[in-house]
Structure formats: structure tokens, C-alpha cells
Design an enzyme around this catalytic site. Structure first.
Site, PDB file in Angstrom:
ATOM      1  N   ASP A   1      -5.674  -3.002  -2.165  1.00 62.00           N
ATOM      2  CA  ASP A   1      -7.107  -2.925  -2.482  1.00 62.00           C
ATOM      3  C   ASP A   1      -7.371  -3.438  -3.894  1.00 62.00           C
ATOM      4  OD1 ASP A   1      -5.508  -0.750  -3.045  1.00 62.00           O
ATOM      5  OD2 ASP A   1      -7.048   0.765  -2.726  1.00 62.00           O
TER       6      ASP A   1
ATOM      7  N   ASP B   1      -7.016 -15.705   2.879  1.00 60.08           N
ATOM      8  CA  ASP B   1      -8.353 -16.264   3.111  1.00 60.08           C
ATOM      9  C   ASP B   1      -9.246 -16.035   1.896  1.00 60.08           C
ATOM     10  OD1 ASP B   1      -7.792 -17.233   5.595  1.00 60.08           O
ATOM     11  OD2 ASP B   1      -9.520 -16.298   6.571  1.00 60.08           O
TER      12      ASP B   1
ATOM     13  N   LYS C   1       0.891  -1.170   0.000  1.00 63.85           N
ATOM     14  CA  LYS C   1       0.000   0.000   0.000  1.00 63.85           C
ATOM     15  C   LYS C   1       0.923   1.211   0.000  1.00 63.85           C
ATOM     16  CE  LYS C   1      -4.122   1.873   0.437  1.00 63.85           C
ATOM     17  NZ  LYS C   1      -5.101   1.865  -0.660  1.00 63.85           N
TER      18      LYS C   1
ATOM     19  N   ASP D   1      -2.914 -12.019   5.592  1.00 67.04           N
ATOM     20  CA  ASP D   1      -3.947 -12.690   6.376  1.00 67.04           C
ATOM     21  C   ASP D   1      -5.272 -12.622   5.610  1.00 67.04           C
ATOM     22  OD1 ASP D   1      -5.362 -13.827   8.415  1.00 67.04           O
ATOM     23  OD2 ASP D   1      -5.119 -12.181   9.843  1.00 67.04           O
TER      24      ASP D   1
END
Ligand code: NAD
Length: 354
Positions: free
Chosen positions: A217, A245, A185, A241
Site C-alpha cells: 500500500d 500498471d 504485505k 500486476d
């Protein structure tokens, strides 16, 4: 003789790890395995979540095959007295900084995904997540100032921590389709600007790997828009993390996904590591003999690849699992209405393919 610490843990952990050990024993009868209690299984015996003897067994082994930890009865206990504390203790004891999550959709399982089958057909990517730094390990504080509650977490990275995880990503990309996506980012965060600078510098060392830099993003969007465009994704702890997922659920079946957590030292193929299914203890199906052993079996394959330098048998196991799915055999979690096999029978089918 190579030795493996086998920590089944709680819930379906021991049920699926047992199956992985059967497969491991078939392809590598020379590998010695030793079991030890961890998590709730240790607490039930009056021991801490990670007993010293279990830690010592891991320390003298070449790798750890881990099931899952966590039991509903400990949900209200303080963190140090919860089964899950064993996971953090193992990660920090052995400095397991590189978390690898291969995400693969086996032919025939496309309809388990929440995405359209054509988007996930042949999907084969790996998320490499930094596991011991960043926001989860920086200074934190909750205080009250002028009657207002304030909470602070600190995202901190040292250049060597960034460099070693990026190196894991580059080296892995080299063994695959040679495409690395580095996620940060950098338009907002200092840690990400440092990350990007190091990633750009290291890319020159790997001219055979094509490198793409994505803001987190955008990466989250692209993962559901065109997951097939990714090969290796490397990123810091918190982003990893969430993205790992997201990438996992794109397959729709948590019971099929393995993971590896690799430590410092060693050479590629001979690193100490902990290998485990990404799912938890599944209290809803514990003891029913219906859990999907795929994630555990594929974790054993990763163990062979990364800790025992045995690519041949790792590929054999992965091929056998793919062949079982291609033949239409399923466990209940991915059966979608068709006949499903119990845990052990599914493993029998894998063994028959080996
Ligand atoms: P979970 O992964 O245990 O279960 C979520 C759903 O997926 C359940 O419906 C379960 O039946 C299903 N599932 C998971 N693995 C499966 C498999 N191999 N075959 C078939 N179905 C499978 O997640 P949860 O319910 O949120 O957590 C249960 C417990 O597990 C909690 O105590 C949690 O803390 C713990 N947990 C541990 C780990 C770990 O040890 N690494 C990871 C996640 C959760």
C-alpha cells in the site's frame, strides 16, 4: 545464427511488430526471423489461439517477439476460445516467470504524464513481477454454503519461486543504479512474511545493492508521490500486476512501454524470453497506420539485451528512440497538438538515428 519467432497477433500487433523487425534487421542482420499466427489470427484460420506449430517455432527459437492478441468479436467467447488464451499458454509452456517492465520517460515527453512534469523528468525504473505463481495460480473454488455464495482464491508461494524472482531483481539492480525495492504485505500475509525473510537473507549476498522493503500500500503511494526514487521494484504476481500498471501510466503513454517475460534456465543475457509492448491490440486505431511503434521497437531492444546478450545494440536502439523524441518527432498518441508521424515514418526516423 540466432533465431527469433515473430508473433504479430491481432489489431495493431502486426503493424508495430513489423517496425520492430525493421529495426532489429538494421542492427543485427544476422538474426533470423520466422513469423507464425497467434491469437485471433490463428482462430480465424480454424486453429487454436496458440497453434502447435507456433509453439514449436517458439521452442526452437532463441526468443519470441510478440505483438498483442484480442479482437472484439471474441469478447463473449469462453476463455479457451479467446485470442488472449495464447498469452497464458505461452507463459506456462515456457515457464516465463519473470516479467520485466521498464518505465522510462523520454526527455520531451514529460507533459504526457498525469503527474507534474518535474516528478517524472528523467524517470527510469523497472518493475519485476513474478508471473507464474501466487493468487492467480493457487487453488480456487466457488461454492454455496447454507444458501450463501462463497468464493475462495489461494495465494501460494514456494520458497524457490520467491528466491528466483528476487534473484532476477537483485541481478538487474546490479546492472543499473543498484537500488532494489522489495514489495510485500508482511504485516498481514504469510506468503509475504516468507518473501521478506528470503529477501532479507539474499540482501547479504548483494552488499553492493541497497535494499528497501515496502508494504504494497505504501509502494502504491510512493510511486505517484516520488516515482524518481525507485530503480528496480520486485514483487509477487498480484501486487506486480497492479503496481506495474500504475508505474506505466505514470508516463501517460502506453504506446511507448515495452516488456520482457523471462524463463527459467540460461544465464543472464542469454535467457529465453518473450518480448512485447504492454498495450493491447488497440481496435480503435487498427489499420490506420498511426500506432506508436516505440513499445515494439524497445521490446526488440530488450530481446537483444536479455536473450542475445547484445547490450551494445540494445543501448543503440534505446538511444535512437530517445534522440527521435528529443528532436520533437511524435506519433499521434503523444503528439499533444503538434504534428504527428505515421507508424512507418516514426520508425524511419529511428532508423536514421542508428
Ligand atoms: P489497448 O492497450 O489495446 O488500448 C487502450 C488505448 O491505448 C486505446 O485508445 C489504444 O488506441 C491506445 N494504444 C495502445 N497501444 C497503442 C500504441 N502502440 N499506439 C498508440 N495508441 C495505443 O487496451 P484495450 O482497449 O483495453 O484492449 C483491446 C484488446 O487488446 C482487448 O481485446 C484486450 O484483451 C487486448 N489486450 C491484449 C494484450 C496483450 O496481448 N498483451 C494486452 C492488453 C489488452
Amino acid at each position: 545464427m540466432p533465431s527469433i519467432a515473430v508473433l504479430g497477433g491481432d489489431g495493431i500487433g502486426p503493424e508495430i511488430i513489423r517496425e520492430a523487425v525493421r529495426v532489429l534487421a538494421r542492427v543485427r542482420p544476422d538474426v533470423e526471423t520466422a513469423e507464425a499466427p497467434v491469437g485471433g489470427a490463428a482462430l480465424e484460420r480454424g486453429l487454436p489461439p496458440l497453434p502447435d506449430e507456433t509453439r514449436r517455432l517458439c521452442a526452437r527459437s532463441d526468443a519470441v517477439l510478440f505483438g498483442a492478441v484480442g479482437l472484439p468479436k471474441y469478447d463473449a467467447a469462453p476463455m479457451t476460445q479467446r485470442p488472449e488464451a495464447a498469452l497464458f499458454a505461452l507463459r506456462s509452456s515456457f515457464e516465463l516467470y519473470a516479467n520485466l517492465r521498464p518505465v522510462r520517460v523520454f526527455p520531451g515527453l514529460e507533459d504526457a504524464s498525469s503527474l507534474r512534469p518535474e516528478l517524472v523528468r528523467g524517470l527510469d525504473l523497472v518493475v519485476v513481477r513474478e508471473l507464474t505463481g501466487g493468487l492467480y495460480f493457487g487453488a480456487r473454488e466457488t461454492r454455496v454454503e447454507d444458501g450463501v455464495e462463497i468464493a475462495v482464491d489461494t495465494m501460494i508461494y514456494r520458497a524457490p519461486e520467491i528466491e528466483r524472482i528476487l534473484r532476477t531483481g537483485f541481478e538487474l539492480a546490479r546492472t543499473r543504479r543498484k537500488h532494489l525495492t522489495s514489495v510485500d504485505k508482511e504485516n498481514v500475509l504469510d506468503t509475504s512474511r516468507l518473501w521478506r525473510r528470503i529477501a532479507v537473507r539474499m540482501a547479504a549476498e548483494y552488499p553492493d545493492v541497497s535494499v528497501q522493503h515496502l508494504l504494497v500500500d505504501n509502494a502504491a503511494m510512493q510511486l505517484v508521490r516520488r516515482p524518481g526514487a525507485f530503480d528496480v521494484i520486485v514483487t509477487e504476481n498480484t501486487f506486480g500486476d497492479i503496481l506495474s500498471d500504475e508505474a506505466a501510466i505514470v508516463t501517460g503513454s502506453i504506446g511507448t512501454l515495452p516488456s520482457a517475460s523471462l524463463g527459467a534456465g540460461g544465464v543472464p543475457g542469454k535467457q529465453f524470453g518473450m518480448y512485447e509492448p504492454i498495450g493491447g491490440t488497440a481496435p480503435d486505431i487498427t489499420g490506420k497506420g498511426i500506432a506508436n511503434p516505440t513499445a515494439a521497437i524497445l521490446s526488440a531492444a530488450l530481446l537483444l539485451r536479455h536473450s542475445l546478450d547484445d547490450e551494445t545494440n540494445a543501448t543503440r536502439i534505446e538511444g535512437a528512440v530517445a534522440a527521435v523524441y528529443a528532436s520533437g518527432k511524435r506519433t499521434a498518441d503523444v503528439a499533444a497538438g503538434s504534428v504527428s508521424l505515421p507508424t512507418a515514418a516514426f520508425t524511419d526516423a529511428v532508423l536514421a538515428e542508428l
